[in-house]
Design a protein around this motif. Structure first.
Motif, mmCIF file in Angstrom:
data_model
loop_
_atom_site.group_PDB
_atom_site.id
_atom_site.type_symbol
_atom_site.label_atom_id
_atom_site.label_comp_id
_atom_site.label_asym_id
_atom_site.label_seq_id
_atom_site.Cartn_x
_atom_site.Cartn_y
_atom_site.Cartn_z
ATOM 1 N N ASP A 136 1.386 -1.989 -5.148
ATOM 2 C CA ASP A 136 1.327 -3.592 -4.824
ATOM 3 C C ASP A 136 0.525 -4.474 -5.571
ATOM 4 O OD1 ASP A 136 3.421 -3.156 -2.806
ATOM 5 O OD2 ASP A 136 2.138 -2.588 -1.313
ATOM 6 N N ARG A 141 -7.899 3.996 5.144
ATOM 7 C CA ARG A 141 -7.169 4.700 6.183
ATOM 8 C C ARG A 141 -7.120 4.076 7.525
ATOM 9 N NH1 ARG A 141 -7.118 10.692 5.606
ATOM 10 N NH2 ARG A 141 -7.232 11.261 3.275
ATOM 11 N N ASP A 176 -3.203 -5.764 6.453
ATOM 12 C CA ASP A 176 -2.505 -5.648 5.296
ATOM 13 C C ASP A 176 -2.044 -6.994 4.766
ATOM 14 O OD1 ASP A 176 -2.649 -2.890 5.239
ATOM 15 O OD2 ASP A 176 -0.743 -2.492 5.925
ATOM 16 N N ALA A 217 -6.520 0.475 7.761
ATOM 17 C CA ALA A 217 -5.708 -0.527 7.848
ATOM 18 C C ALA A 217 -4.651 -0.533 8.641
ATOM 19 C CB ALA A 217 -5.212 -0.382 6.221
ATOM 20 N N ALA A 272 -2.951 7.173 -3.420
ATOM 21 C CA ALA A 272 -2.551 5.493 -2.791
ATOM 22 C C ALA A 272 -1.518 4.749 -3.706
ATOM 23 C CB ALA A 272 -3.813 4.819 -2.639
ATOM 24 N N PRO A 276 -8.643 6.953 0.708
ATOM 25 C CA PRO A 276 -7.368 7.598 0.421
ATOM 26 C C PRO A 276 -7.522 9.143 0.013
ATOM 27 C CG PRO A 276 -6.921 5.464 -0.397
ATOM 28 C CD PRO A 276 -8.309 5.593 -0.171
ATOM 29 N N LEU A 318 -3.364 -8.472 1.334
ATOM 30 C CA LEU A 318 -2.455 -8.962 -0.042
ATOM 31 C C LEU A 318 -2.381 -10.356 -0.193
ATOM 32 C CD1 LEU A 318 0.706 -7.074 1.206
ATOM 33 C CD2 LEU A 318 -0.364 -6.760 -0.853
ATOM 34 N N TYR A 354 -7.157 -2.929 1.974
ATOM 35 C CA TYR A 354 -5.560 -2.407 1.719
ATOM 36 C C TYR A 354 -5.256 -0.739 1.746
ATOM 37 C CZ TYR A 354 -0.646 -3.110 0.564
ATOM 38 O OH TYR A 354 0.573 -3.338 0.605
ATOM 39 N N ILE A 355 -6.224 -0.297 1.072
ATOM 40 C CA ILE A 355 -6.064 1.264 1.015
ATOM 41 C C ILE A 355 -6.872 2.068 1.775
ATOM 42 C CG2 ILE A 355 -5.687 0.920 -1.798
ATOM 43 C CD1 ILE A 355 -8.477 2.171 -2.399
ATOM 44 N N ASP A 405 1.861 3.940 -3.524
ATOM 45 C CA ASP A 405 2.213 2.652 -3.240
ATOM 46 C C ASP A 405 1.673 1.437 -2.933
ATOM 47 O OD1 ASP A 405 4.587 4.206 -3.151
ATOM 48 O OD2 ASP A 405 4.858 4.684 -1.178
ATOM 49 N N ARG A 406 0.321 1.966 -2.345
ATOM 50 C CA ARG A 406 -0.473 0.587 -2.095
ATOM 51 C C ARG A 406 -0.994 0.120 -3.386
ATOM 52 N NH1 ARG A 406 -1.842 -1.125 3.407
ATOM 53 N NH2 ARG A 406 0.250 -0.123 4.426
#
Length: 398
Positions: free
Chosen positions: A303, A207, A214, A209, A297, A371, A218, A204-205, A299-300
């Motif tokens: 989540d 580069r 995603d 992705a 990272a 990231p 998730l 998910y994190i 925002d990721r």
């Protein structure tokens, strides 16, 4: 994201309770003789004999290589390949954890493309010929190897854990039966479960992705986060085992297509030099490396934090990302994951090879997907931090 993306997974996935019964029919569609690549534990648990019974009923003759032990090496690959040729098999079936599956992947490719497994490291040799059909049957909810085009094999001549990624290593069929994971003891459930979480988080994190990975990552994170403690504390809970099996497979699909990052890059040298099982070495590193990566990272990781919170709430992205890191630490504590010192690795021996491990980690390519992309000296510092890492601490990594 790049201008286009690719999503690869097995041609056929049999998933759910009693899916194991499908092995005979799947093998019969691909040949009359099958080599089962497995280990002694799987034989003792009766999974190998059960699988052979299904094969016999389907008219498939079977042979067994049960020499895999702990982390897979080029020696196991060579031995299994020799048996494959001696028996004239047409299909390969792996039954067990990631070590058995990765060994079988290597045999499937070498049987048709030749050479030694080390020849394929770094893309020096490409598998242009389709591999032997491989049916992968995991018995742990962890590696996701049944759904990836990656094999991890230790080169015993230089103690390097080779990560080899080519489409030919992807199994043709995956059979994911949660009933086979009921036998996993608590410590295996813990290590493989955090391994699966590492796969999902890093996918998910990463580069590399993309929207498809995603979505899958998730889903995997949610399944794992909400079920891992139940599977650990109540191993007979089939619903939790089923969710973990699905989550681990999804995590495998996600990272196979988006790539892993710094955790895996640093984990492999530890496994190669100190023979720490892959799931444990990932789990030991994950919290510290998430701390190191958090600012790049936010925002990721936010989540992930909201999955742990199980509520959108009013948290800022920064607070949710911090919650993610703290929650992973607490999870490792609950699952009794040790740090490197607690595993029993000698400090002097560990420090004497930190430079080599950092070089090997960078050479794998995985840290470049992180990231926050580290230099060698940063990786060396992280190894030192992880040796005595305190899962109860507040942020200590910068």
């Amino acid at each position: 994201m790049e201008s286009y993306a690719v999503l690869r997974m097995p041609k056929t996935v049999n998933y759910g309770r009693d899916a194991f019964e499908r092995v005979g029919e799947e093998a019969a569609e691909r040949g009359k003789k099958a080599l089962i690549v497995t280990d002694k534990v799987m034989k003792e648990l009766g999974y190998v004999s059960e699988g052979r019974d299904y094969l016999t009923k389907a008219g498939v003759e079977s042979f067994v290589y049960a020499g895999v032990a702990s982390e897979p090496t080029d020696i196991y690959v060579a031995e299994a390949l020799k048996k494959f040729h001696q028996t004239g098999c047409e299909v390969i079936i792996s039954i067990g954890g990631g070590s058995c599956i990765d060994t079988a992947k290597s045999v499937a490719v070498l049987a048709k493309n030749g050479g030694n497994i080390g020849d394929y490291m770094g893309g020096k040799k490409l598998a242009h010929t389709a591999p032997i059909p491989h049916i992968a049957i995991p018995t742990t909810a962890g590696t996701g190897s049944e759904a990836t085009d990656v094999t991890i094999i230790t080169n015993t001549s230089n103690d390097v854990k080779m990560m080899i990624k080519q489409p030919a290593f992807l199994p043709e069929v995956a059979i994911v039966d949660p009933l086979l994971t009921l036998s996993s003891p608590k410590h295996v459930t813990a290590a493989t479960g955090i391994d699966a979480l590492s796969h999902a988080v890093e996918a998910y994190i990463s580069r590399k992705a993309h929207p498809m990975t995603d979505m899958i990552a998730l889903s995997a994170m949610k399944l794992i986060v909400t079920n891992i403690e139940t599977a650990y504390e109540s191993g007979e809970n089939l619903e939790a085992r089923e969710a973990m099996s699905l989550g681990a497979m999804q995590a495998g699909i996600a990272f196979s297509n988006a790539s892993v990052c710094l955790v895996h890059g640093m984990s492999r040298p530890i496994g190669a030099l100190f023979h720490v099982p892959h799931g444990y070495s990932n789990a030991m590193l994950l919290p510290a490396i998430l701390e190191y990566s958090k600012g790049y990272a936010v925002d990721r990781l936010a989540d992930l934090g909201r999955i742990f919170l199980d509520d959108e709430g009013d948290l800022t992205a920064e607070d949710a990302a911090e919650l993610a890191v703290d929650s992973v630490k607490k999870l490792c504590l609950k699952l009794e994951i040790p740090n490197l010192s607690g595993w029993g690795i000698n400090k002097q021996e560990f420090e004497s090879v930190i430079s080599k491990m950092a070089v090997d980690a960078l050479a794998s390519g995985s840290p470049a997907n992180n990231p926050r992309v580290p230099e060698q000296d940063e990786i060396e510092k992280l190894y030192k931090v992880c040796y005595n890492y305190d899962f109860t601490s507040t942020s200590t990594v910068s």
